[in-house]
Every structure is written in structure tokens, then in C-alpha cells.
Write an enzyme that holds these catalytic residues in place. Structure first.
Site, PDB file in Angstrom:
ATOM      1  N   ARG A 128     -13.299  49.482 -28.070  1.00 50.14           N
ATOM      2  CA  ARG A 128     -13.534  48.478 -27.020  1.00 50.14           C
ATOM      3  C   ARG A 128     -14.559  47.472 -27.497  1.00 50.14           C
ATOM      4  O   ARG A 128     -15.696  47.445 -27.035  1.00 50.14           O
ATOM      5  CB  ARG A 128     -13.918  49.192 -25.759  1.00 50.14           C
ATOM      6  CG  ARG A 128     -12.621  49.773 -25.252  1.00 50.14           C
ATOM      7  CD  ARG A 128     -12.610  50.407 -24.022  1.00 50.14           C
ATOM      8  NE  ARG A 128     -11.274  50.208 -23.461  1.00 50.14           N
ATOM      9  CZ  ARG A 128     -10.960  50.572 -22.268  1.00 50.14           C
ATOM     10  NH1 ARG A 128     -11.839  51.109 -21.486  1.00 50.14           N
ATOM     11  NH2 ARG A 128      -9.742  50.394 -21.837  1.00 50.14           N
ATOM     12  N   GLN A 133      -9.929  43.223 -27.846  1.00 52.91           N
ATOM     13  CA  GLN A 133      -9.504  43.200 -26.440  1.00 52.91           C
ATOM     14  C   GLN A 133      -8.027  42.850 -26.283  1.00 52.91           C
ATOM     15  O   GLN A 133      -7.328  43.436 -25.467  1.00 52.91           O
ATOM     16  CB  GLN A 133     -10.349  42.202 -25.659  1.00 52.91           C
ATOM     17  CG  GLN A 133     -11.489  42.883 -24.933  1.00 52.91           C
ATOM     18  CD  GLN A 133     -12.368  41.924 -24.172  1.00 52.91           C
ATOM     19  OE1 GLN A 133     -12.122  40.725 -24.155  1.00 52.91           O
ATOM     20  NE2 GLN A 133     -13.393  42.437 -23.540  1.00 52.91           N
ATOM     21  N   ASP A 136      -5.668  45.822 -26.737  1.00 48.75           N
ATOM     22  CA  ASP A 136      -6.023  47.026 -25.993  1.00 48.75           C
ATOM     23  C   ASP A 136      -4.922  47.406 -24.989  1.00 48.75           C
ATOM     24  O   ASP A 136      -4.825  46.836 -23.905  1.00 48.75           O
ATOM     25  CB  ASP A 136      -7.359  46.764 -25.286  1.00 48.75           C
ATOM     26  CG  ASP A 136      -7.893  47.970 -24.564  1.00 48.75           C
ATOM     27  OD1 ASP A 136      -7.176  48.974 -24.463  1.00 48.75           O
ATOM     28  OD2 ASP A 136      -9.033  47.909 -24.081  1.00 48.75           O
ATOM     29  N   SER A 139      -6.062  48.668 -21.422  1.00 44.27           N
ATOM     30  CA  SER A 139      -6.410  47.620 -20.457  1.00 44.27           C
ATOM     31  C   SER A 139      -5.170  46.937 -19.917  1.00 44.27           C
ATOM     32  O   SER A 139      -5.036  46.744 -18.708  1.00 44.27           O
ATOM     33  CB  SER A 139      -7.293  46.557 -21.111  1.00 44.27           C
ATOM     34  OG  SER A 139      -8.546  47.085 -21.396  1.00 44.27           O
ATOM     35  N   TYR A 236     -17.105  53.757 -21.237  1.00 41.83           N
ATOM     36  CA  TYR A 236     -16.424  54.905 -20.634  1.00 41.83           C
ATOM     37  C   TYR A 236     -17.397  55.805 -19.883  1.00 41.83           C
ATOM     38  O   TYR A 236     -18.571  55.895 -20.225  1.00 41.83           O
ATOM     39  CB  TYR A 236     -15.753  55.748 -21.721  1.00 41.83           C
ATOM     40  CG  TYR A 236     -14.509  55.133 -22.293  1.00 41.83           C
ATOM     41  CD1 TYR A 236     -13.413  54.880 -21.490  1.00 41.83           C
ATOM     42  CD2 TYR A 236     -14.431  54.816 -23.644  1.00 41.83           C
ATOM     43  CE1 TYR A 236     -12.268  54.321 -22.009  1.00 41.83           C
ATOM     44  CE2 TYR A 236     -13.291  54.256 -24.175  1.00 41.83           C
ATOM     45  CZ  TYR A 236     -12.208  54.015 -23.355  1.00 41.83           C
ATOM     46  OH  TYR A 236     -11.074  53.459 -23.875  1.00 41.83           O
TER      47      TYR A 236
HETATM   48  P1  NAD Z   1     -11.182  54.580 -17.480  1.00 40.60           P
HETATM   49  O1  NAD Z   1      -9.733  54.353 -17.279  1.00 40.60           O
HETATM   50  O2  NAD Z   1     -11.611  55.459 -18.587  1.00 40.60           O
HETATM   51  O3  NAD Z   1     -11.816  55.150 -16.124  1.00 40.60           O
HETATM   52  C1  NAD Z   1     -11.618  54.475 -14.901  1.00 40.60           C
HETATM   53  C2  NAD Z   1     -12.934  54.400 -14.148  1.00 40.60           C
HETATM   54  O4  NAD Z   1     -13.239  55.683 -13.599  1.00 40.60           O
HETATM   55  C3  NAD Z   1     -14.140  53.993 -14.985  1.00 40.60           C
HETATM   56  O5  NAD Z   1     -14.742  52.842 -14.434  1.00 40.60           O
HETATM   57  C4  NAD Z   1     -15.045  55.209 -14.912  1.00 40.60           C
HETATM   58  O6  NAD Z   1     -16.423  54.874 -14.952  1.00 40.60           O
HETATM   59  C5  NAD Z   1     -14.647  55.810 -13.582  1.00 40.60           C
HETATM   60  N1  NAD Z   1     -15.035  57.206 -13.372  1.00 40.60           N
HETATM   61  C6  NAD Z   1     -15.031  58.232 -14.256  1.00 40.60           C
HETATM   62  N2  NAD Z   1     -15.471  59.363 -13.681  1.00 40.60           N
HETATM   63  C7  NAD Z   1     -15.743  59.051 -12.379  1.00 40.60           C
HETATM   64  C8  NAD Z   1     -16.209  59.796 -11.270  1.00 40.60           C
HETATM   65  N3  NAD Z   1     -16.517  61.091 -11.376  1.00 40.60           N
HETATM   66  N4  NAD Z   1     -16.386  59.152 -10.093  1.00 40.60           N
HETATM   67  C9  NAD Z   1     -16.098  57.831  -9.971  1.00 40.60           C
HETATM   68  N5  NAD Z   1     -15.637  57.080 -10.986  1.00 40.60           N
HETATM   69  C10 NAD Z   1     -15.464  57.674 -12.178  1.00 40.60           C
HETATM   70  O7  NAD Z   1     -11.936  53.177 -17.625  1.00 40.60           O
HETATM   71  P2  NAD Z   1     -11.347  51.788 -18.105  1.00 40.60           P
HETATM   72  O8  NAD Z   1     -10.536  51.163 -17.069  1.00 40.60           O
HETATM   73  O9  NAD Z   1     -10.710  52.021 -19.403  1.00 40.60           O
HETATM   74  O10 NAD Z   1     -12.647  50.880 -18.269  1.00 40.60           O
HETATM   75  C11 NAD Z   1     -13.912  51.364 -18.665  1.00 40.60           C
HETATM   76  C12 NAD Z   1     -14.846  50.188 -19.030  1.00 40.60           C
HETATM   77  O11 NAD Z   1     -14.495  49.634 -20.286  1.00 40.60           O
HETATM   78  C13 NAD Z   1     -14.850  49.028 -18.076  1.00 40.60           C
HETATM   79  O12 NAD Z   1     -16.176  48.589 -17.913  1.00 40.60           O
HETATM   80  C14 NAD Z   1     -14.073  47.976 -18.768  1.00 40.60           C
HETATM   81  O13 NAD Z   1     -14.408  46.687 -18.345  1.00 40.60           O
HETATM   82  C15 NAD Z   1     -14.473  48.227 -20.191  1.00 40.60           C
HETATM   83  N6  NAD Z   1     -13.474  47.697 -21.126  1.00 40.60           N
HETATM   84  C16 NAD Z   1     -13.891  47.008 -22.236  1.00 40.60           C
HETATM   85  C17 NAD Z   1     -12.948  46.521 -23.133  1.00 40.60           C
HETATM   86  C18 NAD Z   1     -13.349  45.763 -24.363  1.00 40.60           C
HETATM   87  O14 NAD Z   1     -14.474  45.297 -24.453  1.00 40.60           O
HETATM   88  N7  NAD Z   1     -12.482  45.641 -25.327  1.00 40.60           N
HETATM   89  C19 NAD Z   1     -11.609  46.762 -22.933  1.00 40.60           C
HETATM   90  C20 NAD Z   1     -11.218  47.481 -21.797  1.00 40.60           C
HETATM   91  C21 NAD Z   1     -12.181  47.943 -20.918  1.00 40.60           C
END
Ligand code: NAD
Length: 380
Positions: A128, A133, A136, A139, A236
Site C-alpha cells: 500500500r 495504488q 491495488d 481497493s 491495516y
Molecule cells: P481492510 O479491508 O483490511 O479492513 C476494513 C476495515 O475494517 C479497516 O478500516 C479496519 O481498520 C477495520 N477493522 C478491522 N478490525 C476491526 C474491528 N475489530 N472493529 C472495527 N473495524 C475494524 O481495510 P482496507 O479497506 O483494505 O483499508 C485499510 C486502509 O488502507 C485504509 O486506510 C485505506 O485508505 C488504506 N489504503 C491505502 C492504499 C495505498 O496507499 N495504496 C490502498 C488501499 C487502502
């Protein structure tokens, strides 16, 4: 179906997994890859569920044939889900296979790929980092999944989402609660808002509070125990402490009883999904409420959720798909195909006319090479 002898031969296979409707290339990305110098071979019927015909692929510059012809002498094989190793027997020795491997749950598949000598590249291990991005897949697919979850919940719900003032009286707005505010959760909030619901949301990562507010929803957070500050490991979440889980359960219990719609999206990479909603909490909800469990395929955030079934408990309907993006086959394919193209083109070496991966991304996504499992997330 012979290559031109110039660039790599890239094979795009049809998906064989039950319920998989997506395809790893579209006419748009075929055209772009051919322009880069690749020879594209697409298995007949690969785009069928995504509204792409064989003729569309031919028009874009690919040759279309059966599985054996498609895979024959391929340098690269692209799949949405990992193809069966046996199906790739005719590919070049050591060919690269890029797909969504779900490596933690499909270790036997990874071992079979390793034994067959293929170089497997797991698209969901894409780091990430900013420059990755556009590659990905998690996403691109989660975004669509978050949208679809809300639509399905709205469709399953026996009431309307927006407040409506009619001559026959007023209908109150639905209250929707999104648990887990990553990519899917953010899109779920935005979609539920667009449909007119009153939305609240929670996460363990405090950075999401501002994001929730900026989408016009209300953050509901555990304040007594510290959650995850900053972006954590690549953004994460990790498994939370027992103290946090207890505080979260209490908070959710008081909030959830007032909700009509709950969308859960919480995931922890490499672990089963955290359990966020118990049977007791479901029982506290109003009959007719709907819960969509986006994590159902990873073990589920909701007690009693079953993939691809509508489970009714205490008058509450619990829904979840084993493969949510597959319910939006055309758009999910379009975005996935662009993820694959952005990945291949970023590493295209014009002089050698082949794909040369760098260490940062190559090492992060490579699972097997030269008969060995090489990814430290799998060997550690
Ligand atoms: P994910 O699919 O792994 O998880 C979904 C969400 O569930 C996350 O926000 C996580 O914090 C939350 N979660 C986990 N356990 C929990 C609990 N017990 N109670 C409540 N919530 C809980 O996450 P994702 O959608 O892949 O995204 C994670 C982060 O990564 C985000 O901030 C996103 O913006 C970032 N991201 C960055 C890039 C990049 O820079 N290339 C790309 C994609 C996502």
C-alpha cells in the site's frame, strides 16, 4: 495462435471458480498491452459474464481459443482467481502467473504452483504505497463491494431509506451503521448517504474519524481504550486487545439496537474476520432490520451469517455474498483489468520488451519461484 516472437505472450484464462463472473482483461487493456508489444491470447468465453464477447477481444487485438491454445507457450498468465495448476501445463517453464491467490487460505494451491515451477504473483499482496495504488486489486474491488452491499441491504429492507413526506404521511429515514471504514466502508457510507439514510460508522483506526465526518456521517468510537493511532502497518488493522473488544462490544450493543441497516466490513489481513455482532445484539434490533456482512467469506463479522444465504434471526435478515464484486461483473472486471495493466505497464522494459519487476513490489507480491515458496509472509 503463435506469438510474434517480440514481446511476452500473455494468456488470459476464463474463470472456473463457482460464482466467479469477472475477467482479468478487457478489450481496453488488451489493446494497450498489444500496443506495448505483448501478444494477447484470451480463452473463449472468458468475458461472457462481464458482457464482453470473444469478438470484442479479437477486435482489440487478441487471439481467442480454447484453454490449451490460450495457455500454450505463455510467458504470463492472468487470472482473477488462481487458475488450477494442471490447466497451465502448456505454459512456458517458470511462467509468471498473476492473480488473486488468497494465499493464507489456499496454501495447498501455492505449494502446487511452487512444485510446478511457476512464478506466482499475488495481486492482493500489492504494497500500500502511493505508486502501487493504481495496481491495488483489494481497493478497486472493495470499493464496488461497499457500494453493492448497501444496494442489496436496501433491496432486502422492507422500508425506504430516505425520509419521505407524502400526502399519506411521513416515512422516517433509515438509520445505517457501517462497521469497518476501509475502502469498502467508505463507499458504503457514501452510498447509504446518497440513498438518504442517516449514517453512523465505526472503526478501530482513529484516522477514520475525520473521513467519516467528511462524508457527512457520525463517528461512533470507543473512547475509553485506545484504538489504532496513525496508519498502523500499511493502514491495516490488527487484532485488538481483550479490553478494547469488551469496550467495543458495549458501545456496539447500545448503538446497534437503534439501527435499521448494518454493513460490516472489518478485516484483519491473514486472520479470520473479527466477530463484531453477536446473536444477542442481533436480538436487540428491530424486526425487519438488515445486516450485510461483507466479511462473510473470511469467517464473518456477524454471528450466524452464511455466504450467499439470507439468514433470518430474531426477525433480522443477515445477508452476505461469498464474492461481492462478482455481482458487478462488468465494472469489477474493468477495474481489475486496469489494475493488471497498470502493474504490467509500470514494469515494462521497452528495450527488452518484457516485464521486469523491481524489488519493492516484486518481492512483496511474489509467492513462488524456481520451485520454492519465497514470500516472507508465508515462510515467516
Ligand atoms: P481492510 O479491508 O483490511 O479492513 C476494513 C476495515 O475494517 C479497516 O478500516 C479496519 O481498520 C477495520 N477493522 C478491522 N478490525 C476491526 C474491528 N475489530 N472493529 C472495527 N473495524 C475494524 O481495510 P482496507 O479497506 O483494505 O483499508 C485499510 C486502509 O488502507 C485504509 O486506510 C485505506 O485508505 C488504506 N489504503 C491505502 C492504499 C495505498 O496507499 N495504496 C490502498 C488501499 C487502502
Amino acid at each position: 495462435m503463435e506469438g510474434t516472437g517480440q514481446g511476452p505472450i500473455i494468456a488470459v484464462v476464463a474463470e472456473r471458480a463457482v460464482g466467479e463472473t469477472r475477467v482479468a482483461a478487457t478489450p481496453e487493456t488488451v489493446k494497450k498491452l498489444v500496443k506495448l508489444g505483448a501478444t494477447l491470447k484470451v480463452e473463449s468465453g472468458a468475458g461472457r459474464h462481464a458482457s464482453i464477447s470473444d469478438a470484442d477481444f479479437v477486435d482489440a487485438g487478441a487471439s481467442v481459443g480454447d484453454l490449451a491454445a490460450t495457455v500454450k507457450d505463455a510467458d504470463w498468465v492472468l487470472g482473477v482467481q488462481a487458475p488450477a495448476v494442471l490447466d497451465l501445463a502448456g505454459a512456458k517453464p517458470g511462467a509468471k502467473v498473476a492473480a488473486i491467490f488468497d494465499p493464507f487460505r489456499n496454501r495447498d494451491v501455492i505449494d502446487a504452483y511452487s512444485a510446478a515451477g511457476f512464478e506466482t504473483l499475488s495481486m492482493e499482496f500489492m504494497p500500500r504505497i502511493t505508486r502501487a495504488q493504481s495496481m491495488d486489486v483489494l481497493s478497486s474491488q472493495s470499493n464496488l463491494a461497499g457500494y453493492k452491499a448497501v444496494l442489496v441491504a436496501a433491496d432486502t429492507y422492507g422500508r425506504a431509506f430516505p425520509m419521505m413526506m407524502t400526502a399519506a404521511g411521513t416515512i422516517t429515514a433509515a438509520k445505517a451503521f457501517v462497521m469497518g471504514v476501509g475502502v469498502a466502508g467508505l463507499q458504503a457510507i457514501a452510498t447509504a448517504r446518497r440513498l438518504g439514510a442517516q449514517v453512523s460508522a465505526t472503526d478501530v483506526r482513529s484516522a477514520t474519524k475525520e473521513q467519516i465526518k467528511s462524508l457527512g456521517a457520525k463517528p461512533i468510537f470507543v473512547e475509553s481504550v485506545e484504538g489504532i493511532e496513525g496508519e498502523g502497518s500499511g493502514g491495516y488493522a490488527t487484532e485488538m486487545s481483550d479490553e478494547y473488544k469488551k469496550a467495543q462490544a458495549e458501545l456496539v450493543s447500545s448503538h446497534i439496537a437503534k439501527q435499521d441497516i448494518v454493513i460490516t466490513t472489518a478485516l484483519i489481513p491473514g486472520r479470520p474476520a473479527p466477530r463484531l455482532i453477536t446473536d444477542e445484539q442481533i436480538a436487540s434490533m428491530r424486526p425487519g432490520s438488515v445486516i450485510f456482512d461483507l466479511a462473510v467469506a473470511q469467517g464473518g463479522n456477524v454471528e450466524g451469517s452464511v455466504p450467499d444465504e439470507v439468514v433470518e434471526k430474531h426477525g433480522v435478515k443477515i445477508v452476505g455474498f461469498s464474492n461481492t464484486p462478482a455481482h458487478l461483473a462488468a465494472d469489477a472486471s474493468a477495474l481489475l483489468a486496469r489494475n493488471f495493466f497498470n502493474f504490467l505497464s509500470a514494469f515494462w522494459d521497452g528495450e527488452k520488451n518484457e516485464v521486469v519487476l523491481d524489488e519493492e513490489i516484486g518481492d512483496a507480491i511474489r509467492l513462488t519461484k524456481d520451485g520454492k515458496v519465497v514470500n516472507e509472509r508465508l515462510t515467516a
